[in-house]
Enzyme design. Structure first.
Site, PDB file in Angstrom:
ATOM      1  CG  LEU A 115      -1.895  -1.174   1.339  1.00 56.50           C
ATOM      2  CD1 LEU A 115      -2.790  -0.988   2.566  1.00 56.50           C
ATOM      3  CD2 LEU A 115      -2.745  -1.322   0.083  1.00 56.50           C
ATOM      4  N   GLY A 160       0.917  -5.187   1.311  1.00 60.97           N
ATOM      5  CA  GLY A 160      -0.141  -5.316   0.315  1.00 60.97           C
ATOM      6  C   GLY A 160       0.291  -6.079  -0.920  1.00 60.97           C
TER       7      GLY A 160
END
Length: 309
Positions: A115, A160
């Site tokens: 992310l 992520g």
């Protein structure tokens, strides 16, 4: 407001957002096209489409698409990247010629850094909501996809980026101890949400996931293979050949049987997020807005700037 914004973005591309369409894991697919073309033969005619962050090529004869991340320097999952990923995957889901997708990176040494920290630092509540909804959307589409999904992890893949790989049906990683993979959110003072955790547990088991999540561990490729976090290790030059071979093996099965089995294995986890989606967004906003978390993120960003300089 955030949901409407994401819906408009997806709608402009001719793709319905998840909340407005039948779930991918429940939709019936059309008759399968020809099996995967054997390695070494000339490539069949391809259709390609790309945007700022992602490039996709679909081999119509084999039904296999190649999705490459191309967002320098580290393929961070920004709001733009997340939206383009969802759009690209939905286009493939809606294409009757497509049966499977190999996901990899166009950048050397990195699959995805996870992310984008800048999306979570110093922004408005509305932005945090829109960003987190886009993260949810990516996972719901990928984890619940009817397509065969193979991750060809050709570099490091923390946080992520690891979630993207975990959400695929099969993971192949370059055999290089310098490359690592894991959900290392705890190192940044962030707690991985329940659906990150559920996905991780389903792959490696409860005990390994518990230790790894609490410590925020990043596992070098050989260790990741030993733990079952990745299914196979191969040399860099053999990675795409192996991904194609695995895809051929999975596509040799009747689509409907494989899809129904995948639904049976994953639906409970998918349904849990769908049922608690708004609550999960509120929890993320509350957590990420705390001054202690914002301070931790600012310190991490400063550390990255010093490394670059």
């Amino acid at each position: 407001m955030a949901a409407a914004t994401l819906a408009r973005r997806l709608g402009r591309s001719g793709v319905l957002p998840l909340c407005c369409r039948p779930p991918a894991w429940d939709r019936a697919r059309g008759p399968p096209p020809s099996p995967l073309q054997p390695p070494g033969l000339p490539l069949a005619p391809c259709r390609s489409f790309s945007n700022n962050k992602i490039q996709v090529e679909l081999d119509e004869s084999s039904g296999v698409a190649m999705m490459k991340f191309k967002s320098p320097p580290v393929n961070s999952l920004s709001l733009e990247f997340l939206t383009e990923f969802s759009i690209s995957l939905e286009k493939l889901e809606n294409d009757r010629a497509c049966r499977g997708v190999i996901i990899t990176s166009a950048l050397p040494k990195i699959f995805s850094s996870g992310l984008d920290i800048t999306e979570m630092c110093g922004k408005s509540v509305e932005h945090y909501s829109e960003f987190w909804r886009a993260v949810q959307e990516l996972w719901l589409r990928l984890y619940g996809s009817n397509l065969v999904t193979v991750a060809a992890v050709n570099g490091s893949s923390p946080a992520g980026g690891c979630l993207v790989a975990l959400s695929c049906d099969y993971r192949i990683m370059t055999d290089n101890p310098k490359f690592s993979i894991g959900l290392n959110e705890a190192q940044l003072g962030i707690v991985a949400p329940f659906w990150f955790k559920d996905t991780f547990v389903n792959v490696v088991g409860h005990r390994i996931a518990e230790c790894s999540l609490q410590l925020g561990s990043l596992h070098p490729a050989p260790e990741a293979h030993r733990l079952g976090l990745v299914d196979e290790l191969v040399s860099e030059e053999k990675l795409m050949e192996k991904a194609a071979a695995v895809m051929a093996q999975w596509l040799a099965l009747p689509d409907h049987a494989r899809q129904l089995t995948k639904t049976m294995m994953r639906k409970a986890v998918l349904d849990r997020l769908v049922a608690h989606r708004e609550e999960d967004i509120k929890n993320f906003i509350t957590f990420i807005s705390k001054e202690s978390i914002q301070k931790s993120l600012r310190m991490y960003m400063e550390m990255l700037k010093k490394k670059k300089s």
